[in-house]
Design an enzyme around this catalytic site. Sequence first.
Site, PDB file in Angstrom:
ATOM      1  CB  ALA A 270      16.769   5.244  38.148  1.00 32.35           C
ATOM      2  CD  GLU A 306      15.535   8.743  37.824  1.00 32.96           C
ATOM      3  OE1 GLU A 306      16.241   9.759  37.647  1.00 32.96           O
ATOM      4  OE2 GLU A 306      15.231   8.333  38.969  1.00 32.96           O
ATOM      5  CD  GLU A 328      16.212  14.481  42.708  1.00 28.61           C
ATOM      6  OE1 GLU A 328      15.120  13.940  42.413  1.00 28.61           O
ATOM      7  OE2 GLU A 328      17.267  14.278  42.064  1.00 28.61           O
TER       8      GLU A 328
HETATM    9  N1  B3K Z   1      19.171  12.102  41.029  1.00 30.18           N
HETATM   10  C1  B3K Z   1      19.323  10.728  41.363  1.00 30.18           C
HETATM   11  C2  B3K Z   1      19.818  10.488  42.750  1.00 30.18           C
HETATM   12  C3  B3K Z   1      21.266  10.602  42.893  1.00 30.18           C
HETATM   13  C4  B3K Z   1      21.709  10.175  44.276  1.00 30.18           C
HETATM   14  C5  B3K Z   1      23.154  10.416  44.458  1.00 30.18           C
HETATM   15  N2  B3K Z   1      23.639   9.939  45.738  1.00 30.18           N
HETATM   16  C6  B3K Z   1      18.076   9.958  41.142  1.00 30.18           C
HETATM   17  C7  B3K Z   1      16.824  10.737  41.185  1.00 30.18           C
HETATM   18  O1  B3K Z   1      16.458  11.357  42.150  1.00 30.18           O
HETATM   19  O2  B3K Z   1      16.180  10.814  40.179  1.00 30.18           O
HETATM   20 ZN    ZN Z   2      15.153  12.611  41.082  1.00 32.56          ZN
END
Ligand code: B3K
Ligand code: ZN
Length: 886
Positions: A270, A306, A328
């Site tokens: 997501a 998210e 992250e």
């Molecule tokens: N931030 C996105 C991941 C994006 C990946 C790009 N290749 C989802 C997450 O970690 O929430």
């Molecule tokens: Zn993330």
Amino acid sequence: MDTSATEQSPKVTLLADYEQPAYLVDEALLQFDLDSAKTRVVSTLTMRKNPQGPEADCILDGEALTLVSLKLDGKKLEGNQFQRTTSQLLIPNLPDKFELEIITEIEPDQNTALEGLYYSGSILCTQCEAEGFRRITYYPDRPDVMSVFTVTIVADREKWPVMLSNGNMEDQGVFDDGRHWVRWHDPHPKPSYLFALVAGDLHVQQDSFTTQSGREVALRIYVDPENKHKCDHALTSLKQAMKWDEDTYGREYDLDVFMIVAVNDFNMGAMENKGLNIFNAACVLATPETATDDDFYTIQSIVAHEYFHNWSGNRVTCRDWFQLSLKEGFTVMRDQSFSADLNSAAVQRIDDVNGLRSMQFAEDAGPMAHPVRPDSYIEISNFYTVTIYEKGAEVVRMINTLVGDEEFRKGTDLYFDRHDGQAVTTDDFVKAIEDANAVDLSQFKRWYEQAGTPELTIDTNYDPIEHRFTLTVTQACPATPGQATKQPFHIPLAVGLLDKSGTSLDMQLEDEAEPHHGDTRILSVTEASQTFEFINVSSEPLASVLRGFSAPVKLKYDLSNHQLAFLMVNDKDSFNRWDAGQKLIINILLELVADIQQNNPLVLSSLLVNQFERILTDKKLDPALIAKMLTLPTENYLAAQMTTPDVDAIHQAREFLKRNIAVSLKGLFNQTYEKLSVKKAYDFNADDMAMRSLKNVCLSYLVASGDPLQLQRCLRQMKQADNMTELLAGLRLMVDQSGLERENALRSFYEQWKQDRQVVDKWLAVQAASTLPDTLIRVKGLMKHEAFSIKNPNNVRALIGMFCRNNPVHFHAKDGSGYRFLAEQILVLDKLNPQVAARMLGALNSWRRYDEQRQQLMKQALESIAEQQDLSADVYEIVTKYLAAE
Ligand code: B3K
Ligand code: ZN
């Protein structure tokens, strides 16, 4: 001047080269004219020179774009007034403030890479993180350029009745020619990677949430109309997440609407686009009939993850992509503690650690090992790794452990306050925690800088005369690519001391006036070798160390099988109870592997059977924990414990142990299974989930016992199941049994569910994981089935990914057929979707650990990829790093 034809070799980006942007974008007005084949994008950027930036030309990123026109302050720029390459647009001699109008055209229907603007079925959608926005328009596509976006979308009304972008909807209208328009405005400055656009004929499921300050937020989930019955769980999860973030971190939502869109074609789980999250349908849609408990659980955590990014990622974002773990790692840590609070904390911790040990430890020990804050990359998409995410989460968790809960919250409050609206670094995060609490985390920061999994050796000694217990901790960290030697880490080590009866002993360190009461205390390990002296220890204790897995390290702590068996039933820490059990099982399995290799007869450990019996009959133990404790480690994890993995012997040893435990405790498994078979409507809650998981573990032992009657029981469970958890558990067990019943079960499952993509992916995955000898042939056959498309990442992961990563016996077949299959698929995928292709290569991460013959075969597979012309940067980076000299 157009130099787009010049060939480029993959460029390495270095953290050390970071420079502030030369120009900033205060406002971005985007207008999209959607058409089936071509989409026209008019971008009007209000820009200015960055007073803190370097003296440099204005460079905009752009890939696969047709440039229609370029205007500076209303005047058209001619071809000699700018320079263009395949990836950049350079405009020299700009004033301090100016407006750029850029018109480009893009072709979303040609976009199989699923980056930028693309079609998923008939839905037009975007994926911009990390560098997808440059496939939509020319822009300084870097996270430290934050701008206020206003987006107008114009499209045919019939075809695209729903048109969404970030922020709040400001206005909309219709034209006479059958088209309509809508304008969205996002008041929060954001980097381009958080931009999103969606258009399609979508059903919307609505709800609302009142924030702690009393604001009403509309919640909307947009799905293909056929999925409208599958939204409830995600909506419930979203409300739980919104409430939890207010209660736990004091974070409130900041727009009038929060939207989620489900699409079938998505490269990952997501994406946290501001106010408009886009989800892989598999990570949001669920009903009890179509989704398992694990799916429900994962959906709850991804929806929360998210959502949590709204603060940890969006309001405060990353300065550059080397800082990816800033958002992250912290957000994973937040979603893990959310899940722990809402479900069983012990099970959550076990699952998190299991994932970390089996995936991240392997990454840290392999050719792609990198620090939580890497210092170079070729393709940033390759760095959305378990190290950035899961180890990054452990690093934040350790900070929390070291400073304490209240202190950690003070630190995050300061972090969010201080950096709201900024693009910052992991150093800024640590500094905020330090400043809020007057603590020194300078040595701790090595966790961000040094790759590799530290190994802790524990030595203990008891002096019965002095009543002293000595615990010596020695740390070492293996070399990783580019880092030959490491400095000692600052490690929080949670320990407890148990006496012979399993009672916790007080812990008083030599220089302390008072003993520490309570089961567990945190020791702060900072030296390469450090000794802790406990005084007044009345009898010889057994130390339970690394409780709750307080640090992401490997432990060398020589306990006998009897001591492990003691901890398995007596430890006060649920995680360590489970872990002691796993270590005991691993010891036993590795002995069986050695016996198989030496052609010795295999003997069942009665110690383990006794402990299993005690666990299974322990009325006080959470059934979810019982289920975890009775689950044998995976073959992959066992392989990681051997110097040279012997895939066949591991498989044989594991089968032997499982079958013999099953035969010895058949009555008990039978009884427990029957007791748990109470008819009851499906509900997603920790207690019911625990019952179903234990019931399914019992069924798997019963089938493993080899008694043919148990297969009938398995079929009966499938027939009677009103939920996917029980149905799929049955099917999984059936696919390893050759015969007509298996084929019938698979056929009728497909017939029943062929309209449902999420369920069909499960059907593909169970077949790919089958241990039957013809599995690869069947996998190849399934690639031609109507249910499979190589363009759909979920299909690829379910079939090819499952076979290569979770079917070690067949993937590592001695004739190299598994490796050749993977190499062929990677070359096909690389032309379509480089990110998915590069991910699949991960199955070869540990190739140098295998025997000579397999190493040769894997090397040949890697070389067959490396020798192709025009590889994507994604695959190029991984394949060259894998092949690089050790
Ligand atoms: N931030 C996105 C991941 C994006 C990946 C790009 N290749 C989802 C997450 O970690 O929430
Ligand atoms: Zn993330």
